[in-house]
Scaffold this motif. Structure first.
Motif, PDB file in Angstrom:
ATOM      1  N   UNK A  40       0.823  -1.215   0.000  1.00 45.44           N
ATOM      2  CA  UNK A  40       0.000   0.000   0.000  1.00 45.44           C
ATOM      3  C   UNK A  40       0.861   1.271   0.000  1.00 45.44           C
ATOM      4  N   UNK A  41       1.895   1.248  -0.818  1.00 43.80           N
ATOM      5  CA  UNK A  41       2.785   2.389  -0.955  1.00 43.80           C
ATOM      6  C   UNK A  41       2.511   3.099  -2.275  1.00 43.80           C
ATOM      7  N   UNK A  42       2.954   4.350  -2.397  1.00 43.48           N
ATOM      8  CA  UNK A  42       2.677   5.100  -3.622  1.00 43.48           C
ATOM      9  C   UNK A  42       3.782   4.894  -4.656  1.00 43.48           C
ATOM     10  N   UNK A  43       3.639   5.596  -5.789  1.00 44.78           N
ATOM     11  CA  UNK A  43       4.551   5.405  -6.918  1.00 44.78           C
ATOM     12  C   UNK A  43       5.997   5.743  -6.561  1.00 44.78           C
ATOM     13  N   UNK A  44       6.181   6.670  -5.627  1.00 44.47           N
ATOM     14  CA  UNK A  44       7.524   7.090  -5.264  1.00 44.47           C
ATOM     15  C   UNK A  44       8.361   5.913  -4.760  1.00 44.47           C
ATOM     16  N   UNK A  45       7.704   4.965  -4.075  1.00 45.61           N
ATOM     17  CA  UNK A  45       8.441   3.841  -3.502  1.00 45.61           C
ATOM     18  C   UNK A  45       8.877   2.845  -4.575  1.00 45.61           C
ATOM     19  N   UNK A  46       8.109   2.760  -5.666  1.00 43.58           N
ATOM     20  CA  UNK A  46       8.562   1.906  -6.771  1.00 43.58           C
ATOM     21  C   UNK A  46       9.797   2.516  -7.422  1.00 43.58           C
ATOM     22  N   UNK A  47       9.791   3.847  -7.568  1.00 48.89           N
ATOM     23  CA  UNK A  47      10.973   4.524  -8.094  1.00 48.89           C
ATOM     24  C   UNK A  47      12.154   4.336  -7.128  1.00 48.89           C
ATOM     25  N   UNK A  48      11.873   4.352  -5.828  1.00 59.49           N
ATOM     26  CA  UNK A  48      12.930   4.155  -4.840  1.00 59.49           C
ATOM     27  C   UNK A  48      13.507   2.737  -4.952  1.00 59.49           C
ATOM     28  N   UNK A  49      12.629   1.752  -5.200  1.00 58.51           N
ATOM     29  CA  UNK A  49      13.099   0.376  -5.393  1.00 58.51           C
ATOM     30  C   UNK A  49      14.004   0.285  -6.620  1.00 58.51           C
ATOM     31  N   UNK A  50      13.626   0.949  -7.693  1.00 62.97           N
ATOM     32  CA  UNK A  50      14.452   0.955  -8.896  1.00 62.97           C
ATOM     33  C   UNK A  50      15.818   1.590  -8.614  1.00 62.97           C
ATOM     34  N   UNK A  51      15.834   2.617  -7.789  1.00 61.70           N
ATOM     35  CA  UNK A  51      17.099   3.242  -7.417  1.00 61.70           C
ATOM     36  C   UNK A  51      17.970   2.297  -6.592  1.00 61.70           C
ATOM     37  N   UNK A  52      17.325   1.504  -5.724  1.00 62.21           N
ATOM     38  CA  UNK A  52      18.070   0.503  -4.945  1.00 62.21           C
ATOM     39  C   UNK A  52      18.741  -0.502  -5.877  1.00 62.21           C
ATOM     40  N   UNK A  53      18.007  -0.944  -6.897  1.00 59.60           N
ATOM     41  CA  UNK A  53      18.586  -1.857  -7.887  1.00 59.60           C
ATOM     42  C   UNK A  53      19.777  -1.215  -8.570  1.00 59.60           C
ATOM     43  N   UNK A  54      19.611   0.047  -8.985  1.00 64.00           N
ATOM     44  CA  UNK A  54      20.676   0.748  -9.689  1.00 64.00           C
ATOM     45  C   UNK A  54      21.924   0.872  -8.821  1.00 64.00           C
TER      46      UNK A  54
END
Length: 393
Positions: free
Chosen positions: A248-262
């Motif tokens: 139940x998180x917003x779009x910002x957290x998906x972008x944050x996950x992508x940054x973690x991968x990077x």
């Protein structure tokens, strides 16, 4: 050379051309789905574009691998780039036919597969120093990864300001610059010798399939690497659902996950490009898969997307160790067919994962399907390690 390998003329030309081309590839991959959807307003047609982007590569891999082994790789790269330039140029003229975009995009994908297969098998001739080829390959992977991520951000800005035509134009220019860089390469004597003795070899695609019976370690490493492709297909489809629907998180957290991968990928690539692999390649591949399994447990059991850093770090360990073994131990005259066959298998696993998600998405939660996959990967990892140990003994 070992300390300043990245300053070598060949490597600088190759890095410059391939990095700019990666930028352009992202521009086209961003533009095509948008253009076709705006013309058709159909999600099914967009899915068809994606399907015909992957399926021809699986079907044509035997032909691509055979041609790459049989012909001069430098010429294949130049011709494939030229074909892509012509198709992208035609998109600027024929711009209201969704079927033309679909067919053109498929042709660009096929042309890109000729390019990537030739480029990867030609890398030992570009580097001319087997001692640093693993680090150079890791450095190239790092720059391409960063280029694609930055390219996606830049594509969004360009799209908002000038529209999709500029994206196609930029990609066409990137292909032209890549061709100029390839023209400037000075290849080692190995490439010349192979070309001069071209008639002495019989280019049968089945030779690539038979090779696995001769090199069991390469087969084992391919099984582990294939597991990463299958997992990637699941992660691409499931991660958004997990973050949005279950956390139940917003779009910002998906972008944050992508940054973690990077962050994980960049750190992994820097480590591999800076230091030689002291241990054997299969050791690093096992470490990479172990990190990825640990990251899945952290993300889906402890529900902490910070573990995405571990996932990103594990990827280059697997990819680089696989390519390190590929360049150092597989026969040069067989590399095109061998790379085409393995990529065909890996792409099939990736496509299978997407199909699996399509059919099970209503019955399994993301954490259930991905944790089950992690368990299977652990079993595969243990089984392959035991088999390898028994072979060595």
């Amino acid at each position: 050379m070992k300390k300043l390998y990245f300053m070598d003329r060949n490597i600088l030309l190759w890095l410059s051309g391939s990095t700019l081309s990666a930028f352009g590839d992202v521009f086209t991959s961003t533009a095509i789905p948008l253009v076709t959807f705006n013309l058709t307003k159909s999600a099914r047609f967009s899915a068809l574009v994606l399907l015909l982007d992957i399926l021809p590569l699986i079907i044509l891999s035997p032909l691509i691998g055979t041609i790459v082994d049989k012909c001069e790789k430098k010429k294949i790269i130049i011709i494939s780039n030229l074909i892509s330039v012509l198709i992208l140029g035609s998109f600027l003229i024929i711009n209201n036919n969704e079927w033309y975009y679909l067919i053109g995009n498929s042709l660009i994908s096929i042309s890109a597969k000729f390019y990537s297969t030739s480029a990867k098998t030609m890398l030992p001739d570009i580097v001319n120093d087997e001692g640093v080829i693993t680090r150079v390959n890791s450095l190239i992977s790092l720059t391409l990864k960063i280029a694609r991520i930055l390219g996606a951000s830049l594509a969004a800005i360009v799209l908002g300001l000038w529209g999709t035509k500029i994206l196609f134009m930029f990609d066409a220019v990137s292909f032209i610059i890549n061709m100029l860089c390839v023209f400037g390469l000075r290849l080692g004597s190995e490439q010349i010798t192979e070309h001069q003795n071209i008639e002495k070899h019989q280019y049968v695609f089945m030779d690539a399939v038979k090779y696995f019976s001769k090199d069991n370690l390469f087969l084992i490493m391919c099984i582990v690497y294939g597991g990463l492709f299958f997992l990637e297909g699941l992660m691409q489809s499931k991660m958004v659902v997990f973050i949005k629907q279950y956390l139940l998180l917003d779009d910002m957290y998906y972008a944050f996950y992508q940054n973690c991968l990077l962050v994980g990928v960049v750190v992994g690539q820097i480590v591999l490009s800076r230091y030689e692999m002291v241990q054997k390649e299969f050791f690093w591949e096992k470490v990479g898969m172990g990190l990825i399994v640990a990251s899945l447990v952290g993300i889906f059991v402890f529900k902490n997307i910070w573990f995405g850093v571990l996932y990103g770090f594990g990827q280059p360990l697997i990819v680089t160790s696989w390519y390190g073994y590929f360049y150092k131990h597989t026969p040069g005259e067989l590399r095109g067919r061998l790379l085409a066959f393995t990529n065909m298998c890996f792409d099939s696993l990736h496509l299978l994962a997407v199909v699996v998600v399509y059919f099970i998405c209503d019955y399994f939660m993301p954490q259930q399907s991905l944790l089950f996959t992690a368990m299977v990967l652990t079993i595969v990892l243990l089984a392959t390690s035991i088999i390898r140990k028994n072979k060595v003994e």
